[in-house]
Write a protein that holds these residues in place. Structure first.
Motif: not given
Length: 93
Positions: A45-53
């Protein structure tokens, strides 16, 4: 048509172009990141949020770069300085 009406048409067309470029870049970056996620097998989930940013800021920066280049090219190619009025005037002192 007068210069003010030409300027309004130009601004409307340029705004639509800007939005289209933004959506296309966001989709391209989203598909690319999604492909990389599948290929690497990442599930975080943390990496997914970084990807969205990254997708958000990457598409905004890419849009700014492409839009400014395209507008400069269009104005220069068709000599639009003669047909549109400046939006911001410099103050005379």
């Amino acid at each position: 048509m007068n210069k003010k009406l030409n300027t309004v048409y130009f601004l409307i067309a340029a705004t639509i172009l800007n939005l289209v470029i933004l959506v296309l870049l966001a989709l391209i970056l989203g598909v690319t990141v999604g492909f990389l996620y599948q290929k690497l097998g990442v599930d975080s989930q943390g990496l997914s949020l970084l990807a969205v940013i990254i997708i958000l800021f990457g598409s905004i920066a890419g849009t700014f770069f492409l839009y400014s280049r395209i507008i400069k090219w269009v104005v220069k190619k068709w000599n639009l300085d003669n047909y549109i009025e400046p939006i911001f005037r410099t103050k005379r002192r």
